[in-house]
Write an enzyme that holds these catalytic residues in place. Structure first.
Site, mmCIF file in Angstrom:
data_model
loop_
_atom_site.group_PDB
_atom_site.id
_atom_site.type_symbol
_atom_site.label_atom_id
_atom_site.label_comp_id
_atom_site.label_asym_id
_atom_site.label_seq_id
_atom_site.Cartn_x
_atom_site.Cartn_y
_atom_site.Cartn_z
ATOM 1 N N ASP A 46 9.613 31.052 -8.688
ATOM 2 C CA ASP A 46 10.524 31.210 -7.557
ATOM 3 C C ASP A 46 11.695 32.106 -7.951
ATOM 4 O OD1 ASP A 46 12.021 31.008 -5.285
ATOM 5 O OD2 ASP A 46 12.573 28.891 -5.558
ATOM 6 N N LYS B 108 17.690 34.935 -6.678
ATOM 7 C CA LYS B 108 18.507 34.006 -7.460
ATOM 8 C C LYS B 108 19.268 34.756 -8.539
ATOM 9 C CE LYS B 108 15.417 29.972 -7.079
ATOM 10 N NZ LYS B 108 16.369 29.028 -6.446
ATOM 11 N N ASP C 253 8.660 25.437 -10.705
ATOM 12 C CA ASP C 253 8.695 25.183 -9.265
ATOM 13 C C ASP C 253 7.322 24.796 -8.702
ATOM 14 O OD1 ASP C 253 10.422 24.884 -7.134
ATOM 15 O OD2 ASP C 253 10.237 26.962 -6.444
ATOM 16 N N GLU D 129 11.857 28.650 0.314
ATOM 17 C CA GLU D 129 10.443 28.963 0.510
ATOM 18 C C GLU D 129 9.532 27.742 0.403
ATOM 19 O OE1 GLU D 129 11.884 29.006 -2.346
ATOM 20 O OE2 GLU D 129 10.399 27.973 -3.565
ATOM 21 N N ARG E 82 9.670 24.726 1.626
ATOM 22 C CA ARG E 82 9.365 24.076 2.909
ATOM 23 C C ARG E 82 8.413 24.925 3.740
ATOM 24 N NH1 ARG E 82 15.647 23.895 4.252
ATOM 25 N NH2 ARG E 82 15.659 23.897 1.966
HETATM 26 N N1 BES Z 1 12.949 25.696 -6.102
HETATM 27 C C1 BES Z 1 14.233 25.708 -5.496
HETATM 28 C C2 BES Z 1 14.960 24.379 -5.649
HETATM 29 C C3 BES Z 1 15.508 24.069 -7.010
HETATM 30 C C4 BES Z 1 16.696 24.628 -7.418
HETATM 31 C C5 BES Z 1 14.861 23.172 -7.809
HETATM 32 C C6 BES Z 1 17.206 24.295 -8.655
HETATM 33 C C7 BES Z 1 15.384 22.843 -9.042
HETATM 34 C C8 BES Z 1 16.556 23.407 -9.468
HETATM 35 C C9 BES Z 1 14.110 25.964 -4.009
HETATM 36 O O1 BES Z 1 13.070 26.798 -3.633
HETATM 37 C C10 BES Z 1 15.371 26.612 -3.579
HETATM 38 O O2 BES Z 1 15.620 27.688 -4.030
HETATM 39 N N2 BES Z 1 16.132 25.945 -2.735
HETATM 40 C C11 BES Z 1 17.366 26.437 -2.277
HETATM 41 C C12 BES Z 1 17.462 26.123 -0.812
HETATM 42 C C13 BES Z 1 18.627 26.767 -0.137
HETATM 43 C C14 BES Z 1 18.426 28.265 -0.059
HETATM 44 C C15 BES Z 1 18.765 26.193 1.257
HETATM 45 C C16 BES Z 1 18.476 25.763 -3.055
HETATM 46 O O3 BES Z 1 18.351 24.573 -3.360
HETATM 47 O O4 BES Z 1 19.441 26.434 -3.390
HETATM 48 ZN ZN ZN Z 2 11.455 26.873 -4.878
HETATM 49 MN MN MN Z 3 13.621 28.836 -3.688
#
Ligand code: BES
Ligand code: ZN
Ligand code: MN
Length: 491
Positions: free
Chosen positions: A268, A275, A286, A347, A349
């Site tokens: 991811d 990111k 992920d 992504e 969801r």
């Molecule tokens: N895979 C990440 C969630 C994640 C972040 C898991 C850090 C473990 C550690 C997910 O796909 C994500 O990026 N989520 C975003 C959602 C936001 C954009 C609403 C997040 O948590 O920042």
């Molecule tokens: Zn993710």
């Molecule tokens: Mn993500």
């Protein structure tokens, strides 16, 4: 690297292993096995305890060598804390300390007598099973991509005093599932691609009983209208896969299955909403939700549970590219509901909603999805509890209880309709993000719109699936919770 575990009728005194592990409580109170060693050695242990050289403090480890009258050349004495007060966390901590400490030193064959203690609200079968799980956990090392394999230390075989065969089998099956989940998580993202996960599933089908696998490729997903999943997949040269694993253990072949859906983002980057660089490598984890579905199904098949279980893993890589999906795009999901992408990093969801819609064709008895879904869940619950969300109180309680039983615990968050308005947008049926408040919950609310009438729960494992840092790695959670839940359902 896999640990051999067997029963042995030898007492700690004449056990023919490299090291014998026994417990001792605070204030020099010896466990029964420690007492046997003490008797055989003319009181060596109690003498050491009396002068303060044998600590019974929780987690303390003392090694003794060449005790007179004792066959094994080494003894490990594990501190269990206050006698009579041993509860689940303390017992598991003692096992972990012993197992970790066994990695150092010159021993390969181990006999442990830590299963004889009594743990509050748990029976001896549970103690036996957890010993197998914990010792196996610490016998695992990641070596697949290491050119110079680390030295060949670490324990190879574990002997336990005779006990329940079924508890031993369960321990080994669960340990195997946990190890598989950890290995898939730890593999680098250039190896563990969607295709690799699909091939892994196919490999499982050749070895596990009552197990079959089906893989959908892009074209088939297009026909199904999986616009949300395929939207995420666009940015990557690694083509997506939808992996379906079926374990048919129920006597009645048509019995409604338990369906596990696991997020399988093999890497991811965040996509166009990219990111930051620091720590981005950890986003290889992920796919750990998907990995836990592999592990749970592996364990369930080895256990031969008489239920039907189906695993569905959408395996996709989230990359930025000239063809990647973008913020502002509106995707049409398999359910027909449209989604405005406001952040390509939300992504998980998007791939899960289509996998959930697809999984409905199996008429699930119950569906549980498992996903490293939100950083917000880590903020809320830290690295100890999975976030659990469900509209179904009975199901939520089943999962909470299963997690409690094996100390792979979840904590429930609400997904009341009050939160749903955070997903409102003027451009589609919903947005893929819900703003800065309650991020774990709004992600759960998003998924609930696709699960709707199904008996469904969501586990956010963003904080629990791996430990941070170079020495961290995949934990294998929540395989224990899932397998315990399914064991309870099959009983
Ligand atoms: N895979 C990440 C969630 C994640 C972040 C898991 C850090 C473990 C550690 C997910 O796909 C994500 O990026 N989520 C975003 C959602 C936001 C954009 C609403 C997040 O948590 O920042
Ligand atoms: Zn993710
Ligand atoms: Mn993500």
């Amino acid at each position: 690297m896999t640990l051999t575990v067997a029963f042995s009728s030898h007492s700690p005194v004449e056990s023919q292993v490299d090291i014998v592990v026994v417990g001792v409580y605070d204030h020099g109170v010896l466990s029964p096995s420690a007492q046997l060693l003490d008797n055989a050695s003319g009181g060596a242990l109690s003498r050491l305890a009396a002068r303060g050289d044998l600590s019974g403090k929780q987690g303390a480890i003392t090694r003794l060598f060449d005790l007179p009258g004792v066959t094994a050349p080494r003894i490990m004495v594990v501190g269990l804390g206050e006698a009579g007060g041993l509860d689940v966390p303390r017992y598991l901590k003692a096992l972990a300390e012993a197992a970790k400490s066994l990695k150092a030193g010159n021993q390969v064959n181990v006999a442990s007598f830590l299963g004889e203690v009594s743990v509050r609200d748990r029976d001896s079968e549970w103690c036996l099973r957890q010993q197998v799980v914990v010792f196996s956990h610490h016998a695992y090392r990641f070596v697949s991509t290491r050119g110079r394999k680390p030295g060949d230390h670490g324990i190879k075989s574990l002997q336990l005093p005779a006990g329940s065969e079924s508890a031993l089998r369960a321990g080994l099956a669960i340990a195997g599932g946990v190890a598989l989940t950890r290995e898939l998580g730890n593999l680098p993202p250039n190896i563990c691609t969607p295709q690799y996960l699909a091939e892994t599933a196919q490999r499982l089908a050749t070895t596990l009983p009552k197990f079959s696998v089906e893989i959908l490729e892009r074209e088939e997903m297009e026909k199904l209208g999986m616009g949300a999943l395929l939207g995420v997949a666009r940015g990557s040269r690694n083509a997506p896969r939808l992996i379906i694993m079926k374990y048919s253990g129920a006597e009645n072949a048509d019995a409604a299955p338990y369906v596990l859906v696991g997020k399988g983002i093999t890497f991811d980057t965040g996509g166009i909403s990219i990111k930051p660089g620091a720590g981005m490598d950890e986003m290889k984890f992920d796919m750990c939700g998907g990995g836990s579905v592999f592990g749970a199904l592996h364990a369930v098949a080895e256990l031969g549970l008489s239920i039907n279980v189906i695993g569905v893993v959408p395996a996709v890589e989230n990359m930025p590219d000239g063809d990647a999906y973008r913020p502002g795009d509106v995707l049409t999901s398999m359910s027909g509901q449209t989604i405005e992408v406001l952040n390509t990093d939300a992504e998980g969801r998007l791939i899960l909603c289509d996998a959930i819609s697809y999984a409905k064709r199996f008429n699930p008895h119950t569906m549980v999805d498992i996903a490293t879904l939100t950083g917000a869940c880590v903020v809320a619950l830290g690295k100890h509890a999975h976030g659990l969300m469900s509209h179904d109180d009975a199901l939520a309680n089943e999962l909470l209880q299963a997690g409690e039983h094996v100390h792979d615990r979840a904590w429930r968050l609400p997904i009341w309709d009050d939160y749903q308005t955070q997903l409102d947008t003027g451009y589609a049926d919903m947005a893929n993000i819900g703003g800065k408040n309650a991020g774990a919950i709004t992600a759960g609310c998003f998924l609930a719109r696709f699960a709707n009438e199904v008996r469904w729960a969501h586990l956010d494992i963003a904080g629990t699936a791996w430990d941070e840092g170079r020495k961290g790695g995949a934990t294998g959670r929540p395989v224990q919770l899932l397998v315990q839940w399914l064991l309870d359902r099959a009983a």
